[in-house]
Design a protein around this motif. Sequence first.
Motif, PDB file in Angstrom:
ATOM      1  N   LEU A   1      53.439  72.868  57.470  1.00 52.28           N
ATOM      2  CA  LEU A   1      54.439  74.152  57.078  1.00 52.28           C
ATOM      3  C   LEU A   1      53.916  75.158  56.582  1.00 52.28           C
ATOM      4  CD1 LEU A   1      57.435  74.771  56.923  1.00 52.28           C
ATOM      5  CD2 LEU A   1      57.552  73.546  54.831  1.00 52.28           C
ATOM      6  N   LEU A   2      52.826  75.086  55.702  1.00 53.28           N
ATOM      7  CA  LEU A   2      52.162  76.380  55.190  1.00 53.28           C
ATOM      8  C   LEU A   2      51.810  77.257  56.456  1.00 53.28           C
ATOM      9  CD1 LEU A   2      51.153  77.943  52.887  1.00 53.28           C
ATOM     10  CD2 LEU A   2      48.933  76.822  53.044  1.00 53.28           C
ATOM     11  N   CYS A   3      50.996  76.539  57.469  1.00 56.33           N
ATOM     12  CA  CYS A   3      50.714  77.391  58.745  1.00 56.33           C
ATOM     13  C   CYS A   3      51.957  77.685  59.636  1.00 56.33           C
ATOM     14  CB  CYS A   3      49.725  76.401  59.479  1.00 56.33           C
ATOM     15  SG  CYS A   3      48.058  75.805  58.765  1.00 56.33           S
ATOM     16  N   LYS A   4      52.879  77.182  59.448  1.00 55.31           N
ATOM     17  CA  LYS A   4      54.106  77.779  60.197  1.00 55.31           C
ATOM     18  C   LYS A   4      54.885  79.009  59.465  1.00 55.31           C
ATOM     19  CE  LYS A   4      57.871  75.706  62.711  1.00 55.31           C
ATOM     20  NZ  LYS A   4      58.618  74.529  62.883  1.00 55.31           N
ATOM     21  N   ILE A   5      54.768  78.858  58.273  1.00 54.94           N
ATOM     22  CA  ILE A   5      55.211  80.151  57.424  1.00 54.94           C
ATOM     23  C   ILE A   5      54.299  81.381  57.659  1.00 54.94           C
ATOM     24  CG2 ILE A   5      55.817  80.782  55.098  1.00 54.94           C
ATOM     25  CD1 ILE A   5      56.776  77.881  54.342  1.00 54.94           C
ATOM     26  N   GLY A   6      53.035  81.025  57.399  1.00 59.32           N
ATOM     27  CA  GLY A   6      52.006  81.905  57.842  1.00 59.32           C
ATOM     28  C   GLY A   6      52.270  82.718  59.180  1.00 59.32           C
ATOM     29  N   GLU A   7      52.479  81.910  60.243  1.00 54.90           N
ATOM     30  CA  GLU A   7      52.486  82.414  61.334  1.00 54.90           C
ATOM     31  C   GLU A   7      53.908  83.190  61.431  1.00 54.90           C
ATOM     32  OE1 GLU A   7      53.670  80.330  65.718  1.00 54.90           O
ATOM     33  OE2 GLU A   7      51.802  79.738  64.712  1.00 54.90           O
ATOM     34  N   ALA A   8      54.993  82.903  60.890  1.00 50.32           N
ATOM     35  CA  ALA A   8      56.514  83.364  60.815  1.00 50.32           C
ATOM     36  C   ALA A   8      56.132  84.739  60.184  1.00 50.32           C
ATOM     37  CB  ALA A   8      57.273  82.722  60.371  1.00 50.32           C
ATOM     38  N   LEU A   9      55.368  84.641  59.145  1.00 47.66           N
ATOM     39  CA  LEU A   9      55.004  86.207  58.391  1.00 47.66           C
ATOM     40  C   LEU A   9      53.960  87.113  59.050  1.00 47.66           C
ATOM     41  CD1 LEU A   9      55.800  84.659  54.735  1.00 47.66           C
ATOM     42  CD2 LEU A   9      57.234  86.039  56.268  1.00 47.66           C
ATOM     43  N   ASP A  10      53.270  86.440  60.075  1.00 50.10           N
ATOM     44  CA  ASP A  10      52.198  87.233  60.644  1.00 50.10           C
ATOM     45  C   ASP A  10      50.966  87.148  59.500  1.00 50.10           C
ATOM     46  OD1 ASP A  10      50.849  88.027  62.739  1.00 50.10           O
ATOM     47  OD2 ASP A  10      51.182  90.194  62.271  1.00 50.10           O
ATOM     48  N   LEU A  11      50.783  86.145  58.869  1.00 44.92           N
ATOM     49  CA  LEU A  11      49.761  86.239  57.647  1.00 44.92           C
ATOM     50  C   LEU A  11      49.054  84.712  57.905  1.00 44.92           C
ATOM     51  CD1 LEU A  11      51.972  86.855  54.823  1.00 44.92           C
ATOM     52  CD2 LEU A  11      50.530  88.520  55.704  1.00 44.92           C
ATOM     53  N   CYS A  12      47.803  84.976  57.490  1.00 45.52           N
ATOM     54  CA  CYS A  12      46.777  84.186  57.107  1.00 45.52           C
ATOM     55  C   CYS A  12      47.361  82.965  56.252  1.00 45.52           C
ATOM     56  CB  CYS A  12      45.625  84.438  56.852  1.00 45.52           C
ATOM     57  SG  CYS A  12      44.254  82.832  56.662  1.00 45.52           S
ATOM     58  N   PRO A  13      47.482  81.545  56.398  1.00 48.69           N
ATOM     59  CA  PRO A  13      48.050  80.913  55.314  1.00 48.69           C
ATOM     60  C   PRO A  13      47.570  80.906  54.189  1.00 48.69           C
ATOM     61  CG  PRO A  13      47.453  79.570  57.478  1.00 48.69           C
ATOM     62  CD  PRO A  13      47.120  81.122  57.755  1.00 48.69           C
TER      63      PRO A  13
ATOM     64  N   LEU B   1      62.105  90.293  55.143  1.00 47.72           N
ATOM     65  CA  LEU B   1      62.958  89.158  55.719  1.00 47.72           C
ATOM     66  C   LEU B   1      63.843  88.585  54.296  1.00 47.72           C
ATOM     67  CD1 LEU B   1      60.385  87.470  57.888  1.00 47.72           C
ATOM     68  CD2 LEU B   1      62.158  88.958  58.522  1.00 47.72           C
ATOM     69  N   THR B   2      64.916  88.096  54.702  1.00 47.18           N
ATOM     70  CA  THR B   2      65.763  87.269  53.918  1.00 47.18           C
ATOM     71  C   THR B   2      65.420  85.809  54.020  1.00 47.18           C
ATOM     72  OG1 THR B   2      67.508  86.790  55.799  1.00 47.18           O
ATOM     73  CG2 THR B   2      67.731  88.880  54.469  1.00 47.18           C
ATOM     74  N   GLN B   3      65.623  85.042  53.017  1.00 47.24           N
ATOM     75  CA  GLN B   3      65.537  83.567  53.383  1.00 47.24           C
ATOM     76  C   GLN B   3      66.269  82.904  54.478  1.00 47.24           C
ATOM     77  OE1 GLN B   3      67.074  81.919  49.601  1.00 47.24           O
ATOM     78  NE2 GLN B   3      65.139  81.846  48.621  1.00 47.24           N
ATOM     79  N   LYS B   4      67.335  83.310  54.856  1.00 42.99           N
ATOM     80  CA  LYS B   4      67.950  82.812  56.068  1.00 42.99           C
ATOM     81  C   LYS B   4      67.247  83.315  57.242  1.00 42.99           C
ATOM     82  CE  LYS B   4      72.389  82.814  58.208  1.00 42.99           C
ATOM     83  NZ  LYS B   4      73.655  83.389  58.343  1.00 42.99           N
ATOM     84  N   GLN B   5      66.495  84.537  57.293  1.00 45.89           N
ATOM     85  CA  GLN B   5      65.857  84.927  58.643  1.00 45.89           C
ATOM     86  C   GLN B   5      64.551  84.127  58.615  1.00 45.89           C
ATOM     87  OE1 GLN B   5      65.754  88.938  57.430  1.00 45.89           O
ATOM     88  NE2 GLN B   5      67.008  89.541  59.151  1.00 45.89           N
ATOM     89  N   LEU B   6      63.811  83.925  57.449  1.00 42.10           N
ATOM     90  CA  LEU B   6      62.594  83.117  57.630  1.00 42.10           C
ATOM     91  C   LEU B   6      62.736  81.724  57.669  1.00 42.10           C
ATOM     92  CD1 LEU B   6      59.601  82.873  57.212  1.00 42.10           C
ATOM     93  CD2 LEU B   6      59.735  83.146  54.861  1.00 42.10           C
ATOM     94  N   ALA B   7      63.861  81.087  57.116  1.00 38.16           N
ATOM     95  CA  ALA B   7      64.023  79.658  57.303  1.00 38.16           C
ATOM     96  C   ALA B   7      64.479  79.383  58.842  1.00 38.16           C
ATOM     97  CB  ALA B   7      65.492  79.377  56.443  1.00 38.16           C
TER      98      ALA B   7
ATOM     99  N   LYS C   1      63.028  80.975  61.551  1.00 42.04           N
ATOM    100  CA  LYS C   1      61.886  81.310  62.074  1.00 42.04           C
ATOM    101  C   LYS C   1      61.237  79.815  61.759  1.00 42.04           C
ATOM    102  CE  LYS C   1      60.947  86.120  62.379  1.00 42.04           C
ATOM    103  NZ  LYS C   1      59.748  86.974  62.469  1.00 42.04           N
ATOM    104  N   ILE C   2      61.275  79.479  60.918  1.00 39.80           N
ATOM    105  CA  ILE C   2      60.464  78.085  60.545  1.00 39.80           C
ATOM    106  C   ILE C   2      61.120  76.782  60.672  1.00 39.80           C
ATOM    107  CG2 ILE C   2      58.787  79.180  59.012  1.00 39.80           C
ATOM    108  CD1 ILE C   2      60.264  77.583  56.529  1.00 39.80           C
ATOM    109  N   GLU C   3      62.308  76.945  61.265  1.00 40.64           N
ATOM    110  CA  GLU C   3      63.167  75.922  61.772  1.00 40.64           C
ATOM    111  C   GLU C   3      63.663  74.947  60.776  1.00 40.64           C
ATOM    112  OE1 GLU C   3      60.801  74.237  64.773  1.00 40.64           O
ATOM    113  OE2 GLU C   3      62.108  75.397  66.440  1.00 40.64           O
ATOM    114  N   ARG C   4      63.893  75.540  59.347  1.00 42.31           N
ATOM    115  CA  ARG C   4      64.340  74.678  58.113  1.00 42.31           C
ATOM    116  C   ARG C   4      65.648  75.407  57.749  1.00 42.31           C
ATOM    117  NH1 ARG C   4      60.130  72.581  59.647  1.00 42.31           N
ATOM    118  NH2 ARG C   4      59.013  71.203  58.287  1.00 42.31           N
ATOM    119  N   SER C   5      66.131  74.691  56.572  1.00 37.44           N
ATOM    120  CA  SER C   5      67.260  75.594  56.064  1.00 37.44           C
ATOM    121  C   SER C   5      67.231  76.468  55.002  1.00 37.44           C
ATOM    122  CB  SER C   5      68.253  74.332  55.494  1.00 37.44           C
ATOM    123  OG  SER C   5      67.600  73.840  54.445  1.00 37.44           O
TER     124      SER C   5
END
Length: 80
Positions: free
Chosen positions: A45-57, A15-21, A23-27
């Motif tokens: 936010l750590l949990c939200k990023i983990g979810e977006a990356l399909d990873l445990c936080p 994923l690019t930064q833009k794509q992940l951003a 998914k987590i509703e951030r810039s």
Amino acid sequence: MYELKIKEKRKLKGLTQKQLAFKIERSQNFLSELENGRYEISVSLLCKIGEALDLCPHALLEYSCPVNCAIYCTYNKNKG
């Protein structure tokens, strides 16, 4: 102390930064600053990023996971 491994894990997922951003509703700028350690991260936010990356936080932190993340996260996901 811990170090976030968001950039490393994001790149492993292709994923690019833009794509992940998105998914987590951030810039993209916010994500860049976060990846470079300029912001503290909240647990939510750590949990939200983990979810977006399909990873445990826990996988986003540079320290040994104290529990089996797959079991822990699956258990907590089913609770909520």
